[in-house]
Design an enzyme around this catalytic site. Structure first.
Site, PDB file in Angstrom:
ATOM      1  CB  CYS A 160      -3.451 -10.150 -18.295  1.00  0.00           C
ATOM      2  SG  CYS A 160      -3.862 -11.843 -17.952  1.00  0.00           S
ATOM      3  CG  HIS A 216      -2.158  -0.773   0.914  1.00  0.00           C
ATOM      4  ND1 HIS A 216      -2.970  -1.059   1.948  1.00  0.00           N
ATOM      5  CD2 HIS A 216      -2.831  -0.865  -0.169  1.00  0.00           C
ATOM      6  CE1 HIS A 216      -4.127  -1.458   1.670  1.00  0.00           C
ATOM      7  NE2 HIS A 216      -3.946  -1.566   0.006  1.00  0.00           N
TER       8      HIS A 216
END
Length: 750
Positions: A669, A358
């Protein structure tokens, strides 16, 4: 080009060692290795302008510190006096040659030396020698001249630091969390370590449980306040990072887990540590780098709760407004970033952590350079001068003045590049000859959503749905999943979103549903697990369909498909889910369904599946691993994992050809889509949809806009003739250097 790209690496590496002796040895060893010469020696000027041999790779070690040439004497003295390079064959025939006994110089038939000059004065001489009689090439001589100009600043600074009583320079190596260059002074953050807490008994479980709930409420309030502090600087999607913390703080698995530990007789800190450690270890054990990085977020939250319990808070800043600050800590928290004035925050350095935490995500969103995982080798002092080179993953502490000047120039260049890339955000990815390429982003957390949007992503090409399943004590309900998927689809309203069904098994284990297998990579995972647990899959599919709400933005990806019966069974389940929801009065439409081509068996079966699928997405990570029979996370064989292996390149080209014949939309991807060289090949193969990390998307868009199809196809033709992945990389890198691909020279130095 290769030699010049080593310049910064060698100069910066010179600052790594703690003593001048270690530094000079590192310099000569690096130059000798890079240039492939037999000898590299460094002489420094003494008190009377004589030259002292201070380091050598190749000459007699006994001569170091003892060999001293009088001012102007010998070839070294000549170079020092004239301040001009000397590049000759048979140096012993030169009139200025002086034989120095016991160091063996007479055995070398070539000699090249360059002066180190600072402020007009010669401070040293750098010399290389070879056994064979060859004159160094102009490129090699230019490399030494350029390097000597920078080394002059480094070696001259040693005496300055010693005279002023200053701390010598240091350099730490980590990984890039968010790109860029930042300069400022160190601001140490609170590093309350929950995981050092030892077990202690609980005397009154009832009151401690109340204390636990009060702590949760207090931290939730703190998170809300910090979210509002950043709200004016960030889009609402970026603050979803804080929404993720709210979700974790309210998660029943965390709340009830600590309650049970308290009831079992532990005090609050040790109860919190045991529960947080359990979930952190669960994620840390996974091979998938994205999921493994989630353990950092859980540890952050645990330390945040423990810090609040202890009564400590994020670091307070007493510096004058606008003082450039570099936040330094074991794991710099989102709270630390939120509490730092935006006009002061110039960089983030974490001793632990990865590029997917994060902290890294938020730093990317803010445009703040961040380096993660530099280790604990040496402490960084409060207030130390620092340079954060996040492009290379380096952190310089107390840098030399010349290095600092150079980095200011590089930072200005970097800012200009970032500005140009930011200007591309709302522009389409179109080649020079008009071919449109669609660029999606890969994601897996609510906190990941904003970086993709800020980078100009046209949708989500892969959303991993595993995390809500892995942080609970049981399978998440339909309503819990609905809330998550709805948030994702709402954030990308009007754009395509590809949700992958639960890809559990292998390295991604559920704590409440353990799977033990001898070879998990080839075992009960992906679609196999989901179909064998059809009630679980039905709940997930229902949540996805309800979240879409009939908008048609949803596409469903099926992982690890290898057999037709798997597709047929899923289509039956999907039809049942649609019927159920329609009968319940929900607005739903049938989504597009596709498979991830990651099992080699899928390639040959694509023509057989054409009527069952609407698209395919190539998962190059697993596909490469299975094609090469290489576990990329196994240190013994990981070096053989390479998606530029000719076998992998040819198979992907075959998939692209089959898809074209079948008129079957295809995307990529995996990691290849984020690699600029690989992206060229994929576009040349006819693939027009790429999904990648948000951080890399602007650079790939830049690449598309500076590429034309004939050039890309010419490179692909050349690549298809190669039998070695190293040669393939060289061909692609040379082209990227030719078009000045953003950041490539920094990456090459790394």
């Amino acid at each position: 080009m290769g030699l010049i790209l080593e310049l910064t690496r060698i100069v910066q590496a010179a600052a790594e060692a703690a003593t001048p002796e270690q530094q000079v040895n590192l310099i000569v060893d690096s130059i000798q290795q890079e240039m492939g010469v037999d000898v590299c020696s460094l002489y420094l000027a003494g008190d009377n302008a004589d030259m002292v041999l201070v380091a050598s790779h190749g000459l007699g070690r006994q001569a170091i510190g003892r060999t001293r040439l009088e001012a102007g004497k010998g070839l070294i003295g000549l170079v020092a006096r004239t301040r001009h390079p000397l590049n000759i064959i048979n140096p012993d025939a030169h009139p200025n040659f002086v034989h120095v006994p016991d160091i063996g110089e007479e055995n070398y038939r070539s000699f090249c030396a360059v002066p180190l000059v600072r402020a007009g004065d010669t401070v040293g001489v750098l010399a290389v020698q070879c056994l064979e009689p060859r004159q160094l090439s102009p490129e090699e001589e230019a490399f030494l001249v350029t390097l000597s100009a920078q080394l002059a600043l480094v070696v001259a600074a040693w005496s300055d630091w010693q005279a002023a009583g200053l701390t010598p320079p240091q350099i730490f190596h980590g990984v890039r969390g968010a790109p860029g260059i930042g300069m400022g002074i160190a601001q140490l953050c609170d590093d309350s370590d929950l995981f050092s807490v030892v077990d202690s008994p609980c005397i009154d479980p009832g009151s401690v449980t109340q204390e636990w709930h009060a702590l949760l409420a207090r931290v939730q309030d703190d998170v809300s306040r910090e979210q509002s502090m950043l709200g004016s600087a960030l889009s609402s999607e970026v603050t979803a990072i804080f929404d993720a913390y709210h979700m974790l703080l309210a998660d029943p698995a965390l709340v009830s887990g600590v309650e049970r530990a308290i009831a079992a007789g532990r005090d609050l800190p040790s109860s919190l540590r045991s529960v947080v450690q359990h979930y952190a270890d669960l994620f840390m054990a996974m091979d998938d780098p994205y999921l493994r990085a989630r353990h950092e977020d859980i540890r952050h939250l645990g330390n945040r709760l423990y810090s609040s319990w202890r009564g400590t808070h994020a670091s307070t800043h007493t510096h004058a407004p606008g003082t450039p600050l570099i936040l330094v800590g074991n794991q710099v928290s989102v709270s630390d970033i939120a509490a730092t004035p935006r006009d002061s925050l110039c960089g983030v350095v974490c001793l632990e952590g990865s590029s997917m935490s994060h902290t890294a995500i938020l730093a990317n969103a803010l445009g703040i350079p961040a380096v993660m995982g530099i280790g604990r080798a040496r402490a960084i002092a409060q207030g130390a001068q620092m340079i954060v080179d996040a492009n290379l993953g380096n952190v310089l502490v107390n840098p030399a003045p010349g290095v600092e000047t150079e980095y200011r120039r590089l930072a200005a260049q970097e800012q200009a590049v970032r500005g140009r890339l930011q200007d591309l955000r709302d522009k389409p990815a179109v080649t020079l000859d008009g071919e449109r390429v669609t660029l999606y982003v890969n994601s897996g957390l609510l906190a990941d959503l904003s970086p993709g949007l800020n980078a100009g992503a046209e949708g989500i090409g892969l959303y991993r749905t595993e995390i809500p399943f892995m942080v609970r004590d049981g399978f998440p309900s339909e309503e819990e999943q609905l809330n998550i998927y709805r948030h994702v689809l709402d954030a990308y309203r009007g754009k395509p979103v590809y949700l992958r069904v639960l890809d559990i098994g292998g390295d991604k284990a559920l704590p409440y549903f353990p799977i033990r297998e001898e070879n998990p990579a080839l075992g009960w995972r992906g679609i196999r697990f989901c179909l064998d647990n059809s009630p679980l899959l039905m709940t997930q599919v229902r949540a996805m369909l309800r979240a879409d709400g009939g908008s048609g933005a949803l596409s469903i990806l099926l992982p690890m498909v290898s057999a037709t019966r798997e597709l047929l069974r899923f289509r039956e389940l999907l039809s049942d889910a649609l019927s159920q929801l329609q009968e319940e009065g929900h607005a739903v439409v049938r989504p597009r369904v596709g498979v991830m081509v990651e099992v080699p068996a899928a390639i040959a079966q694509l023509p057989l599946w054409r009527e069952q699928i609407d698209f395919i997405s190539i998962g190059t990570n697993d596909l490469s691993q299975y094609l090469l029979a290489v576990d990329r996370n196994n240190a013994r064989v990981a070096a053989s994992y390479d998606y530029f292996n000719p076998a992998v390149v040819r198979e992907i080209a075959r998939i692209a050809d089959i898809s074209k014949q079948l008129d079957l939309p295809v995307s990529v991807c995996g990691e290849m889509s984020s690699d600029p060289g690989a992206a060229i090949l994929l576009i040349a193969m006819g693939i027009r949809t790429l999904s990648m990390s948000a951080a890399q998307l602007p650079r790939i868009k830049w690449l598309v806009q500076h590429l034309d199809l004939p050039t890309a196809q010419g490179l692909l033709d050349s690549v298809m003739l190669q039998s070695d992945s190293a040669r393939i990389r060289t061909l692609l890198t040379d082209f990227l250097l030719e078009i000045d691909f953003p950041g490539l020279r920094a990456a090459a130095r790394q």
